[in-house]
Scaffold this motif. Structure first.
Motif, PDB file in Angstrom:
ATOM      1  N   VAL A  43       0.852  -1.184   0.000  1.00  0.00           N
ATOM      2  CA  VAL A  43       0.000   0.000   0.000  1.00  0.00           C
ATOM      3  C   VAL A  43       0.887   1.232   0.000  1.00  0.00           C
ATOM      4  CG1 VAL A  43      -1.761   1.254   1.292  1.00  0.00           C
ATOM      5  CG2 VAL A  43      -1.802  -1.227   1.247  1.00  0.00           C
ATOM      6  N   ASP A  44       0.541   2.186  -0.825  1.00  0.00           N
ATOM      7  CA  ASP A  44       1.261   3.452  -0.853  1.00  0.00           C
ATOM      8  C   ASP A  44       0.730   4.297   0.294  1.00  0.00           C
ATOM      9  OD1 ASP A  44       2.364   5.906  -1.309  1.00  0.00           O
ATOM     10  OD2 ASP A  44       1.818   6.016  -3.434  1.00  0.00           O
ATOM     11  N   LEU A  45       1.479   4.287   1.416  1.00  0.00           N
ATOM     12  CA  LEU A  45       1.019   5.007   2.600  1.00  0.00           C
ATOM     13  C   LEU A  45       0.976   6.513   2.373  1.00  0.00           C
ATOM     14  CD1 LEU A  45       2.658   3.054   5.550  1.00  0.00           C
ATOM     15  CD2 LEU A  45       0.241   3.258   5.032  1.00  0.00           C
ATOM     16  N   ASP A  46       1.885   7.031   1.535  1.00  0.00           N
ATOM     17  CA  ASP A  46       1.855   8.474   1.266  1.00  0.00           C
ATOM     18  C   ASP A  46       0.547   8.862   0.588  1.00  0.00           C
ATOM     19  OD1 ASP A  46       4.298   8.989   2.439  1.00  0.00           O
ATOM     20  OD2 ASP A  46       5.418   8.691   0.585  1.00  0.00           O
ATOM     21  N   ALA A  47       0.104   8.031  -0.370  1.00  0.00           N
ATOM     22  CA  ALA A  47      -1.162   8.302  -1.050  1.00  0.00           C
ATOM     23  C   ALA A  47      -2.326   8.179  -0.070  1.00  0.00           C
ATOM     24  CB  ALA A  47      -1.349   7.353  -2.227  1.00  0.00           C
ATOM     25  N   ALA A  48      -2.267   7.161   0.807  1.00  0.00           N
ATOM     26  CA  ALA A  48      -3.326   6.973   1.807  1.00  0.00           C
ATOM     27  C   ALA A  48      -3.360   8.164   2.762  1.00  0.00           C
ATOM     28  CB  ALA A  48      -3.107   5.677   2.578  1.00  0.00           C
ATOM     29  N   ARG A  49      -2.186   8.671   3.138  1.00  0.00           N
ATOM     30  CA  ARG A  49      -2.138   9.852   4.001  1.00  0.00           C
ATOM     31  C   ARG A  49      -2.730  11.071   3.296  1.00  0.00           C
ATOM     32  NH1 ARG A  49       0.971   7.618   7.836  1.00  0.00           N
ATOM     33  NH2 ARG A  49       2.880   6.660   7.165  1.00  0.00           N
ATOM     34  N   GLY A 118     -13.661  26.195  21.346  1.00  0.00           N
ATOM     35  CA  GLY A 118     -13.411  25.882  22.747  1.00  0.00           C
ATOM     36  C   GLY A 118     -13.245  24.413  23.054  1.00  0.00           C
ATOM     37  N   ALA A 119     -13.298  23.554  22.036  1.00  0.00           N
ATOM     38  CA  ALA A 119     -13.133  22.116  22.268  1.00  0.00           C
ATOM     39  C   ALA A 119     -11.691  21.818  22.668  1.00  0.00           C
ATOM     40  CB  ALA A 119     -13.499  21.326  21.014  1.00  0.00           C
ATOM     41  N   VAL A 120     -11.521  20.832  23.533  1.00  0.00           N
ATOM     42  CA  VAL A 120     -10.165  20.394  23.869  1.00  0.00           C
ATOM     43  C   VAL A 120      -9.678  19.461  22.750  1.00  0.00           C
ATOM     44  CG1 VAL A 120     -10.632  20.581  26.340  1.00  0.00           C
ATOM     45  CG2 VAL A 120     -10.828  18.345  25.210  1.00  0.00           C
ATOM     46  N   PRO A 121      -8.371  19.296  22.580  1.00  0.00           N
ATOM     47  CA  PRO A 121      -7.872  18.408  21.534  1.00  0.00           C
ATOM     48  C   PRO A 121      -8.356  16.973  21.733  1.00  0.00           C
ATOM     49  CG  PRO A 121      -6.109  19.766  22.418  1.00  0.00           C
ATOM     50  CD  PRO A 121      -7.299  19.978  23.295  1.00  0.00           C
ATOM     51  N   VAL A 122      -8.613  16.302  20.620  1.00  0.00           N
ATOM     52  CA  VAL A 122      -9.002  14.889  20.616  1.00  0.00           C
ATOM     53  C   VAL A 122      -7.958  14.141  19.803  1.00  0.00           C
ATOM     54  CG1 VAL A 122     -10.749  13.203  19.939  1.00  0.00           C
ATOM     55  CG2 VAL A 122     -11.453  15.464  20.773  1.00  0.00           C
ATOM     56  N   VAL A 123      -7.366  13.113  20.406  1.00  0.00           N
ATOM     57  CA  VAL A 123      -6.335  12.331  19.721  1.00  0.00           C
ATOM     58  C   VAL A 123      -6.746  10.856  19.706  1.00  0.00           C
ATOM     59  CG1 VAL A 123      -3.901  11.666  19.659  1.00  0.00           C
ATOM     60  CG2 VAL A 123      -4.555  13.953  20.462  1.00  0.00           C
ATOM     61  N   PRO A 124      -7.174  10.345  18.541  1.00  0.00           N
ATOM     62  CA  PRO A 124      -7.463   8.915  18.433  1.00  0.00           C
ATOM     63  C   PRO A 124      -6.170   8.096  18.357  1.00  0.00           C
ATOM     64  CG  PRO A 124      -8.731  10.189  16.838  1.00  0.00           C
ATOM     65  CD  PRO A 124      -7.661  11.084  17.387  1.00  0.00           C
ATOM     66  N   VAL A 125      -6.186   6.921  18.998  1.00  0.00           N
ATOM     67  CA  VAL A 125      -5.050   5.996  18.969  1.00  0.00           C
ATOM     68  C   VAL A 125      -5.536   4.712  18.300  1.00  0.00           C
ATOM     69  CG1 VAL A 125      -3.367   4.709  20.337  1.00  0.00           C
ATOM     70  CG2 VAL A 125      -4.116   6.985  21.095  1.00  0.00           C
ATOM     71  N   LEU A 126      -4.982   4.424  17.122  1.00  0.00           N
ATOM     72  CA  LEU A 126      -5.355   3.233  16.357  1.00  0.00           C
ATOM     73  C   LEU A 126      -4.625   2.019  16.915  1.00  0.00           C
ATOM     74  CD1 LEU A 126      -6.706   1.929  13.830  1.00  0.00           C
ATOM     75  CD2 LEU A 126      -4.634   2.566  12.570  1.00  0.00           C
ATOM     76  N   VAL A 127      -5.377   0.966  17.267  1.00  0.00           N
ATOM     77  CA  VAL A 127      -4.792  -0.273  17.783  1.00  0.00           C
ATOM     78  C   VAL A 127      -5.318  -1.453  16.978  1.00  0.00           C
ATOM     79  CG1 VAL A 127      -4.491   0.642  20.125  1.00  0.00           C
ATOM     80  CG2 VAL A 127      -6.603  -0.535  19.549  1.00  0.00           C
ATOM     81  N   GLU A 128      -4.583  -2.562  17.034  1.00  0.00           N
ATOM     82  CA  GLU A 128      -5.005  -3.825  16.406  1.00  0.00           C
ATOM     83  C   GLU A 128      -5.377  -3.659  14.937  1.00  0.00           C
ATOM     84  OE1 GLU A 128      -8.034  -5.854  18.620  1.00  0.00           O
ATOM     85  OE2 GLU A 128      -7.003  -5.582  20.516  1.00  0.00           O
ATOM     86  N   SER A 129      -4.764  -2.731  14.244  1.00  0.00           N
ATOM     87  CA  SER A 129      -5.114  -2.452  12.849  1.00  0.00           C
ATOM     88  C   SER A 129      -3.884  -1.960  12.103  1.00  0.00           C
ATOM     89  CB  SER A 129      -6.206  -1.376  12.764  1.00  0.00           C
ATOM     90  OG  SER A 129      -7.321  -1.709  13.563  1.00  0.00           O
ATOM     91  N   GLU A 130      -3.898  -2.163  10.788  1.00  0.00           N
ATOM     92  CA  GLU A 130      -2.822  -1.657   9.935  1.00  0.00           C
ATOM     93  C   GLU A 130      -3.007  -0.157   9.716  1.00  0.00           C
ATOM     94  OE1 GLU A 130      -0.264  -3.442   8.675  1.00  0.00           O
ATOM     95  OE2 GLU A 130      -0.973  -5.243   9.704  1.00  0.00           O
ATOM     96  N   GLU A 131      -1.880   0.534   9.576  1.00  0.00           N
ATOM     97  CA  GLU A 131      -1.933   1.981   9.322  1.00  0.00           C
ATOM     98  C   GLU A 131      -2.786   2.297   8.095  1.00  0.00           C
ATOM     99  OE1 GLU A 131       1.576   4.626   9.294  1.00  0.00           O
ATOM    100  OE2 GLU A 131       2.587   2.918  10.236  1.00  0.00           O
ATOM    101  N   ALA A 132      -2.533   1.560   7.008  1.00  0.00           N
ATOM    102  CA  ALA A 132      -3.248   1.829   5.757  1.00  0.00           C
ATOM    103  C   ALA A 132      -4.745   1.682   5.936  1.00  0.00           C
ATOM    104  CB  ALA A 132      -2.750   0.894   4.656  1.00  0.00           C
ATOM    105  N   ASP A 133      -5.162   0.656   6.684  1.00  0.00           N
ATOM    106  CA  ASP A 133      -6.597   0.447   6.919  1.00  0.00           C
ATOM    107  C   ASP A 133      -7.185   1.587   7.741  1.00  0.00           C
ATOM    108  OD1 ASP A 133      -6.369  -1.950   5.541  1.00  0.00           O
ATOM    109  OD2 ASP A 133      -6.130  -3.146   7.362  1.00  0.00           O
ATOM    110  N   GLY A 134      -6.423   2.040   8.739  1.00  0.00           N
ATOM    111  CA  GLY A 134      -6.889   3.156   9.555  1.00  0.00           C
ATOM    112  C   GLY A 134      -7.024   4.428   8.743  1.00  0.00           C
TER     113      GLY A 134
END
Length: 197
Positions: A43-49, A118-134
């Motif tokens: 998978v071309d991760l740059d393209a996915a990004r 006024g929202a606080v930052p939200v940071v999702p953490v991807l687990v049990e998955s491939e970067e490309a799929d996320g």
């Protein structure tokens, strides 16, 4: 036992051993050919990004003590990021996986919340998955939150996140981590606001 009987036993044992030695055997089985394994195309991760169009991960200091020194991959640019510096409080940290259906709905709610003034930052953490799929799923959902991938599961282990997903934590200004248990899954922006305070 008489000598003749002993000799008879010896003869019978030798006859059985000879029969076993001369018994025809099946030929050695041919070596099994390697079963081809299905490999996923590269998978071309740059393209996915590019398709996901995620912002870079924040780099603040010092962040929650349990997360200090842990490195994950920023999904926005593919660079390693110190997780503690990415989630300096107040913030919301959300653990999710691509196979988790409730996670998908919750990510959309968290994204809508993060866009509010006024929202606080939200940071999702991807687990049990491939970067490309996320990246693909985030692009499909239209979620544009700065996100990290935790392929080694180090972040989840450090926080002692339960195996069930999704799981969210509120990071306090003092770096404390508090698991959100009510609601278990965010279904509205108002719920996020109520938990964050």
């Amino acid at each position: 036992m008489s000598a003749a009987a002993r000799w008879a036993v010896v003869v019978v044992v030798l006859a059985v051993a000879g029969a076993v030695a001369l018994w025809p055997r099946s030929p050695e089985p041919a070596p099994r050919e390697a079963i081809p394994t299905r490999t996923r195309p590269t998978v071309d991760l740059d393209a996915a990004r590019g398709r996901a169009a995620l912002p870079p991960c924040p780099q603040n200091a010092p962040g929650p003590p349990p997360l200090r020194g842990l490195t994950a991959t920023c999904l926005g640019d593919g660079r390693p990021v110190d997780v503690a510096s990415a989630v300096t409080g107040p913030a919301v940290v959300n653990f999710w996986a691509t196979w988790c259906v409730p996670c998908q709905e919750e990510l959309k709610v968290l994204d809508a919340y993060a866009r509010e003034p006024g929202a606080v930052p939200v940071v999702p953490v991807l687990v049990e998955s491939e970067e490309a799929d996320g990246l693909e799923l985030l692009a499909k959902l239209g979620v544009r939150l700065p996100s990290v991938a935790d392929p080694a599961d180090g972040v989840r282990k450090a926080v002692r996140v339960p195996r069930t997903l999704p799981v969210s934590y509120v990071v306090g200004a003092d770096g404390s981590l508090t698991q959100v248990t009510d609601p278990v899954v965010f279904t509205s922006v108002e719920q996020v606001r109520g938990v964050v305070g």
